[in-house]
Write an enzyme that holds these catalytic residues in place. Structure first.
Site, PDB file in Angstrom:
ATOM      1  N   THR A  60       3.244  -6.084   2.331  1.00  0.00           N
ATOM      2  CA  THR A  60       3.907  -4.911   2.899  1.00  0.00           C
ATOM      3  C   THR A  60       4.592  -5.207   4.237  1.00  0.00           C
ATOM      4  OG1 THR A  60       2.218  -3.570   1.842  1.00  0.00           O
ATOM      5  CG2 THR A  60       3.528  -2.497   3.550  1.00  0.00           C
ATOM      6  N   GLU A  61       5.780  -4.613   4.407  1.00  0.00           N
ATOM      7  CA  GLU A  61       6.524  -4.743   5.664  1.00  0.00           C
ATOM      8  C   GLU A  61       6.957  -3.357   6.122  1.00  0.00           C
ATOM      9  OE1 GLU A  61       9.720  -7.512   5.062  1.00  0.00           O
ATOM     10  OE2 GLU A  61       8.351  -9.091   4.399  1.00  0.00           O
ATOM     11  N   SER A 115       6.231   0.604  -1.061  1.00  0.00           N
ATOM     12  CA  SER A 115       6.239   0.678  -2.521  1.00  0.00           C
ATOM     13  C   SER A 115       7.316  -0.238  -3.097  1.00  0.00           C
ATOM     14  CB  SER A 115       6.522   2.116  -2.964  1.00  0.00           C
ATOM     15  OG  SER A 115       5.554   2.976  -2.445  1.00  0.00           O
ATOM     16  N   TRP A 165       0.132  -3.489   8.267  1.00  0.00           N
ATOM     17  CA  TRP A 165      -1.050  -2.958   7.572  1.00  0.00           C
ATOM     18  C   TRP A 165      -1.710  -3.981   6.651  1.00  0.00           C
ATOM     19  CZ3 TRP A 165       2.471   1.607   6.003  1.00  0.00           C
ATOM     20  CH2 TRP A 165       2.694   2.407   7.118  1.00  0.00           C
ATOM     21  N   GLU A 180      -2.501  -0.689  -2.611  1.00  0.00           N
ATOM     22  CA  GLU A 180      -2.415  -1.445  -3.868  1.00  0.00           C
ATOM     23  C   GLU A 180      -1.587  -0.698  -4.914  1.00  0.00           C
ATOM     24  OE1 GLU A 180      -5.574  -3.685  -5.440  1.00  0.00           O
ATOM     25  OE2 GLU A 180      -6.494  -4.077  -3.495  1.00  0.00           O
ATOM     26  N   ASP A 193       1.295   7.544  -7.115  1.00  0.00           N
ATOM     27  CA  ASP A 193       2.570   8.089  -7.591  1.00  0.00           C
ATOM     28  C   ASP A 193       3.393   6.992  -8.245  1.00  0.00           C
ATOM     29  OD1 ASP A 193       2.510  10.672  -5.469  1.00  0.00           O
ATOM     30  OD2 ASP A 193       1.673   8.791  -4.733  1.00  0.00           O
TER      31      ASP A 193
HETATM   32  C1  LIG Z   1      -5.561   0.719   5.336  1.00  0.00           C
HETATM   33  C2  LIG Z   1      -4.447   0.020   4.657  1.00  0.00           C
HETATM   34  C3  LIG Z   1      -4.622  -1.273   4.199  1.00  0.00           C
HETATM   35  C4  LIG Z   1      -3.581  -1.954   3.589  1.00  0.00           C
HETATM   36  N1  LIG Z   1      -3.771  -3.259   3.202  1.00  0.00           N
HETATM   37  C5  LIG Z   1      -2.702  -3.974   2.754  1.00  0.00           C
HETATM   38  C6  LIG Z   1      -2.823  -5.365   2.498  1.00  0.00           C
HETATM   39  O1  LIG Z   1      -3.893  -5.955   2.639  1.00  0.00           O
HETATM   40  N2  LIG Z   1      -1.723  -6.047   2.100  1.00  0.00           N
HETATM   41  C7  LIG Z   1      -0.520  -5.439   1.919  1.00  0.00           C
HETATM   42  O2  LIG Z   1       0.439  -6.113   1.568  1.00  0.00           O
HETATM   43  N3  LIG Z   1      -0.373  -4.106   2.137  1.00  0.00           N
HETATM   44  C8  LIG Z   1      -1.429  -3.365   2.564  1.00  0.00           C
HETATM   45  N4  LIG Z   1      -1.277  -2.023   2.818  1.00  0.00           N
HETATM   46  C9  LIG Z   1      -0.013  -1.390   2.567  1.00  0.00           C
HETATM   47  C10 LIG Z   1      -0.019  -0.477   1.343  1.00  0.00           C
HETATM   48  O3  LIG Z   1      -0.099  -1.227   0.178  1.00  0.00           O
HETATM   49  C11 LIG Z   1       1.205   0.416   1.411  1.00  0.00           C
HETATM   50  O4  LIG Z   1       0.949   1.361   2.402  1.00  0.00           O
HETATM   51  C12 LIG Z   1       1.512   1.082   0.098  1.00  0.00           C
HETATM   52  O5  LIG Z   1       1.994   0.155  -0.822  1.00  0.00           O
HETATM   53  C13 LIG Z   1       2.545   2.186   0.232  1.00  0.00           C
HETATM   54  O6  LIG Z   1       3.654   1.769   0.936  1.00  0.00           O
HETATM   55  P1  LIG Z   1       4.170   2.632   2.179  1.00  0.00           P
HETATM   56  O7  LIG Z   1       3.031   2.969   3.018  1.00  0.00           O
HETATM   57  O8  LIG Z   1       5.303   1.912   2.810  1.00  0.00           O
HETATM   58  O9  LIG Z   1       4.689   3.959   1.545  1.00  0.00           O
HETATM   59  P2  LIG Z   1       6.145   4.244   0.939  1.00  0.00           P
HETATM   60  O10 LIG Z   1       6.498   3.209  -0.040  1.00  0.00           O
HETATM   61  O11 LIG Z   1       7.081   4.495   2.051  1.00  0.00           O
HETATM   62  O12 LIG Z   1       5.881   5.566   0.155  1.00  0.00           O
HETATM   63  C14 LIG Z   1       5.797   6.851   0.762  1.00  0.00           C
HETATM   64  C15 LIG Z   1       5.599   7.886  -0.317  1.00  0.00           C
HETATM   65  O13 LIG Z   1       6.740   7.898  -1.185  1.00  0.00           O
HETATM   66  C16 LIG Z   1       6.358   7.680  -2.522  1.00  0.00           C
HETATM   67  N5  LIG Z   1       7.426   6.918  -3.169  1.00  0.00           N
HETATM   68  C17 LIG Z   1       7.971   5.746  -2.773  1.00  0.00           C
HETATM   69  N6  LIG Z   1       8.901   5.347  -3.643  1.00  0.00           N
HETATM   70  C18 LIG Z   1       8.973   6.269  -4.614  1.00  0.00           C
HETATM   71  C19 LIG Z   1       9.755   6.418  -5.808  1.00  0.00           C
HETATM   72  N7  LIG Z   1      10.652   5.505  -6.186  1.00  0.00           N
HETATM   73  N8  LIG Z   1       9.556   7.505  -6.553  1.00  0.00           N
HETATM   74  C20 LIG Z   1       8.636   8.413  -6.209  1.00  0.00           C
HETATM   75  N9  LIG Z   1       7.888   8.353  -5.117  1.00  0.00           N
HETATM   76  C21 LIG Z   1       8.040   7.270  -4.321  1.00  0.00           C
HETATM   77  C22 LIG Z   1       5.058   6.966  -2.432  1.00  0.00           C
HETATM   78  O14 LIG Z   1       4.271   7.155  -3.573  1.00  0.00           O
HETATM   79  C23 LIG Z   1       4.416   7.609  -1.221  1.00  0.00           C
HETATM   80  O15 LIG Z   1       3.833   8.827  -1.582  1.00  0.00           O
HETATM   81  C24 LIG Z   1      -2.334  -1.311   3.409  1.00  0.00           C
HETATM   82  C25 LIG Z   1      -2.161  -0.003   3.837  1.00  0.00           C
HETATM   83  C26 LIG Z   1      -3.182   0.659   4.476  1.00  0.00           C
HETATM   84  C27 LIG Z   1      -2.937   2.045   4.953  1.00  0.00           C
END
Ligand SMILES: Cc1cc2nc3c(=O)[nH]c(=O)nc-3n(C[C@H](O)[C@H](O)[C@H](O)COP(=O)(O)OP(=O)(O)OC[C@H]3O[C@@H](n4cnc5c(N)ncnc54)[C@H](O)[C@@H]3O)c2cc1C
Lengths: 253, 634
Positions: B197-198, B203, B229, B442, B446
């Site tokens: 994640t960046e 997602s 994160w 992970e 959604d």
């Molecule tokens: C405590 C914690 C630990 C973590 N550990 C790791 C780790 O070890 N390694 C790692 O790589 N990452 C890690 N993450 C990152 C985590 O995997 C991401 O937060 C997650 O994948 C969601 O990405 P985002 O937060 O950028 O949300 P976004 O992708 O910005 O999504 C925001 C919202 O929009 C929705 N959404 C996005 N795209 C669409 C679409 N096309 N259609 C419909 N809805 C959509 C999503 O479902 C979500 O509800 C961690 C996060 C947390 C909070």
């Protein structure tokens, strides 16, 4: 360096609520969680520490019992014993197996394996007999150090701190010797997961009491096994007067 | 009707991203079984026959191979081993670990983490020769169930390390990489992390910007970028890092950035991290930003092939999802224990509260979703151990189902306990906070729902496409056409063409199985109709896709409990009668929900609601929050 023989018994886990069989012939063991007798864990731990301090060359874990006793031996191996001997005694024969039999078995194995030290738990939590160490020493005609809470190694002798009523007693015994482990001797380690896996490769030899020339004919008859009497339900009384009246009524005062 | 396939064959870009994940999964600890070739294959590239139950319900077909009979993958020896392993794990949580303290201090203290390393909990699935415990997926599930029941923060520390952190090395590492790194992440006590994640790529993981460029002499890559994160990000010495690498296509000669996976050691230099993030829950699990500045990665530290990184990432995540379901079924078990202990003692209005229907319904529902989750977790782990490669939809479903069920179970446990549930000392509020993240990371639930729906639809579409080709060359593909013609004809004349479960389930469950069969049949019809109606545009119909995903989840859940309860009945387990009740109640309700969701996805009046939803949301977003003022017009 010493070769150490440790007796480990498979018993019903201390956390299990014991149930007596309806026919009063014993307690229910089927489907009940078993574990290594906690005092035997301490015995194994002591042996493993001896080996870690290069005071022992080899640790042999022995268990007398049904096929499942091998699980207990595996735990001992996972904690650090080098190899196991399973003396298979099952069924009715096991029901009447007593410390006298086990002592003869351990004594014979101690001789066969050229052990310098035999360690057992001070008692098993199922029959609470507290006899095996003493009788093993007697059969072998070796000195015994029972209820050990500390064992120090000299050359050809051990300095043992024993827990006795009202305090500690320090004695010296010459090796070979038989020891029994008390609660405060050490805090046994967990068998770690990788060690449990590695223990699978360690050898377990299976023998019968007959192979060892030990007669396991029963010396006792089990007549009846009963639950402890059920404690009568208590009641909460409103005040001291009621308590006094109640006690008088019961003839206690 | 068959014309629709044309549209699906021109899969739009956006759909591709989701179904790229749909590459076959690799399972740890199992070698793939040879799949029997389909005899009726048409001459042209055939649609891949998936063994997945979920995939096939999108075609209205029952594929029972991975559901019936309930898998029992443990040998006697493996069972003995896991029993032995559970003991020390249980003892660790009883005697060493303190979840309250971990939460309060937002860290796992030295003594506790040392005990975890000592125990071997960080290397559960690493082969014994590399210092691990060499557990199968099923044994691993039994282990993490204990973790989930006790401390989810510890669970994430463990999971970030082994379920994703170094899983790539287990799945894709070459022998040298395994020999070099696996002993370090086990006996060497070096933490691992998974860095995908960046800030601008969550997602949409394919859009990461971190970049690695190969040196002129080809000896190493230079990595630059930053991750956000990252669990264990502040602790990890060994990281699986995903970065764009310019890759030249040998066919076209064009160079394009493609995601590539690397094993990066902190000691390479240029790796730093931010402070631990302050979070809602799983506080003791370290989460941090990780920065890479001109990090020199030896060329041999590439994981898999150049440009294959997205597949590596998705396989790692797919491979670990069942573990989340297993851990959360442990969590639910402990929540339900607390709630029932309370309900059976608490007197109100002169009666124990468990005598009231309101409480009974809660307890029943909690037990049922637990039953489903637990059954899914061990079914998937069992399939993986048996060599299945087609488990990714089921794994995604289990992750969504488990995380939502656990949330609801914890919430209702608190409700049952009333004020007592809200008190910190009861321990449920911490679990509630800890649980929230499971629906987010992970792969958000959604996104996973869309993944399930779109992958299934694509599969159904590819079969229609195959049919279309068959029509172009009818003589060569007579068998396929006859089969399809019969299928459609029976449906058209209203004959019972719903799949038959009767040979698969216990007689007591026949009625429930019929409900599941009906759901599968309606599901296939609904998907076909949707393809006809929306053609390729279906990928953008999220309101509808979500209903399909929900229907797929409910249908899979029905099949899973039918299988589990059948096993218990056949074995005459002491709990068999209870399991029968849960399976029957579950199927009755779930099949109703399936019918409802399929109806909602097609009926005009609901489609109108969806368009209203779209407009409402647009209005709110345009005004930056609630549109109207309060009734007082203040
Ligand atoms: C405590 C914690 C630990 C973590 N550990 C790791 C780790 O070890 N390694 C790692 O790589 N990452 C890690 N993450 C990152 C985590 O995997 C991401 O937060 C997650 O994948 C969601 O990405 P985002 O937060 O950028 O949300 P976004 O992708 O910005 O999504 C925001 C919202 O929009 C929705 N959404 C996005 N795209 C669409 C679409 N096309 N259609 C419909 N809805 C959509 C999503 O479902 C979500 O509800 C961690 C996060 C947390 C909070």
């Amino acid at each position: 360096m010493a070769r150490v023989l440790v007796g480990v018994k498979r018993v019903i886990d201390y956390a299990v609520k014991i149930r007596v069989k309806p026919d009063k012939s014993g307690v229910v063991t089927d489907g009940v969680k078993h574990a290594m007798n906690p005092f035997d864990e301490i015995a194994i731990e002591e042996a493993v520490r001896m080996k870690e301090k290069k005071l022992a060359s080899e640790i042999i874990a022995v268990s007398c019992g049904p096929p499942q006793a091998q699980e207990t031996i595996r735990t001992a191996l996972a904690m650090g014993a080098d190899r196991g001997i399973h003396v298979e005694v099952a069924g009715a024969e096991y029901d009447t197996l007593q410390p006298i039999h086990v002592s003869k078995i351990l004594a014979k194995l101690a001789q066969d394996e050229k052990a310098d030290i035999v360690i057992v738990g001070k008692q098993a939590i199922d029959d609470d007999a507290n006899q095996t160490a003493q009788m093993t020493a007697a059969v072998l005609d070796w000195p015994a150090g029972t209820f050990c809470s500390k064992v120090e190694h000299g050359s050809g002798e051990l300095t043992i701190t024993r827990e006795v009523d009202g305090g500690l007693e320090v004695i010296k015994v010459k090796t070979p010797a038989v020891l029994s482990a008390d609660l405060r001797l050490n805090e046994p380690r967990y068998a770690t997961l990788p060690n449990i896996m590695k223990a699978k490769k360690k050898p377990i030899k299976k023998v019968s009491p007959k192979d060892l020339g030990v007669d396991t004919a029963p010396r006792i008859d089990i007549i009846s096994v009963e639950d402890p009497p059920v404690r009568q339900a208590g009641s909460i009384l409103p005040d001291v007067d009621a308590l006094v009246a109640k006690l008088k009524e019961g003839g206690h005062i | 009707m068959i014309r629709v396939s044309k549209y699906i064959s021109q899969t739009p870009k956006c759909l591709n991203k989701f179904i790229e994940i749909n590459s076959r999964c690799l399972a740890t600890q199992a070698s793939p079984k040879t799949v029997k070739a389909d005899e009726k294959k048409p001459a042209q590239k055939p649609a891949k026959e998936s063994q997945s139950f979920t995939m096939n319900i999108f075609r209205g077909q029952l594929q029972p191979n991975q559901v019936f009979p309930y898998p029992e993958p443990l040998t006697e020896e493996q069972r003995e081993t896991i029993v032995m392993l559970m003991d020390p794990m249980q003892k660790f949580f009883e005697e060493v670990n303190d979840p309250v303290r971990n939460d309060d201090e937002s860290s796992i203290n030295e003594k506790t983490s040392a005990a975890l390393w000592e125990l071997g909990a960080f290397g559960l699935q690493v082969p014994v020769e590399y210092g691990g415990a060499g557990l199968t997926n099923t044994q691993y599930a039994a282990g993490v169930e204990i973790v989930g029941a006790n401390d989810l923060g510890v669970g994430i520390t463990l999971g970030a390390h082994q379920s994703i952190g170094f899983k790539g090395i287990l799945l894709f590492g070459n022998p040298e990489q395994k020999a070099k790194y696996l002993p370090r992440v086990t006996e060497g006590r070096e933490y691992a992390a998974f860095c995908l994640t960046e800030p601008t790529a969550g997602s949409d993981a394919g859009s990461i910007k971190t970049r690695a460029v190969k040196s002129a002499d080809g000896s190493h890559y230079v990595l630059n970028g930053s991750k956000i994160w990252i669990s264990n990000g502040g602790l990890a010495e060994i990281m699986t890092v995903f970065a764009q690498v310019p890759v030249t296509d040998p066919a076209t000669g064009k160079t394009k950035d493609k995601v590539t996976a690397f094993i990066v050691e902190r000691s390479f230099g240029g790796v730093t991290n931010g402070p631990p993030e302050r979070k809602m829950g799983i506080k003791c699990s370290n989460t941090a930003e990780v920065y890479y500045e001109d990090v020199k990665i030896p060329a041999e530290n590439i994981l898999g092939q150049e440009g294959e990184g997205f597949k590596v990432a998705m396989n790692i995540l797919n491979n670990g999802r069942f573990g989340m379901a297993a851990a959360l079924s442990g969590t639910m078990r402990s929540c339900i224990k607390k709630a029932t202990d309370f309900a059976t003692q608490r007197l109100q209005f002169g009666q124990r509260i468990d005598s009231y229907g309101t409480i009974q319904e809660k307890i029943a529902r909690m037990s049922m979703v637990h039953y489903v989750t637990e059954s899914m977790a061990y079914m998937i782990s069992g399939n993986m151990d048996n060599g299945s490669q087609d488990y990714h939809l089921e794994a995604a479903i289990s992750k969504c189902f488990a995380s939502e069920s656990a949330w609801n179970v914890c919430d209702e446990s608190i409700q049952i306990m009333g004020g007592m549930g809200y008190m910190k000392g009861t321990g449920l509020e911490r679990v509630m906070r800890d649980l929230r993240i499971f629906r987010i990371f992970e792969g958000t639930n959604d996104i996973l729902r869309l993944f399930v729906a779109l992958t299934g639809i694509q599969y159904a579409g590819s079969h229609l496409q195959e049919l279309q080709r068959a029509f172009q060359n009818p003589t060569a593909n007579l068998g396929l056409l006859v089969e399809e013609a019969t299928r459609r004809a029976t449906r058209a004349v209203g004959l019972n063409s719903s799949p038959n479960f009767s040979h698969l389930v216990h007689p007591e469950l026949l009625e429930s199985a019929a409900l599941c069969a009906k759901s599968i049949q309606s599901f296939g019809q609904a998907i076909e109709a949707a393809l006809v109606k929306y053609k390729r545009g279906i990928v953008n119909e999220q309101f509808i896709l979500n209903r399909y995903a929900q229907a797929a989840m409910d249908t899979y859940a029905m099949a899973v409990v039918l299988s589990r309860a059948t096993m218990s009945l056949n074995k005459n387990l002491p709990s068999a009668a209870h399991e029968l009740l849960m399976a029957q109640a579950w199927c009755a309700e779930a099949s109703g929900r399936v019918a409802y969701n399929l109806n909602v996805a097609s009926a005009g009046k609901h489609l109108d609601i969806f368009s209203k939803f779209g407009k409402i949301s647009r209005n709110v977003c345009e005004s930056g929050g609630i549109v109207q003022s309060n009734p007082l017009n203040l």
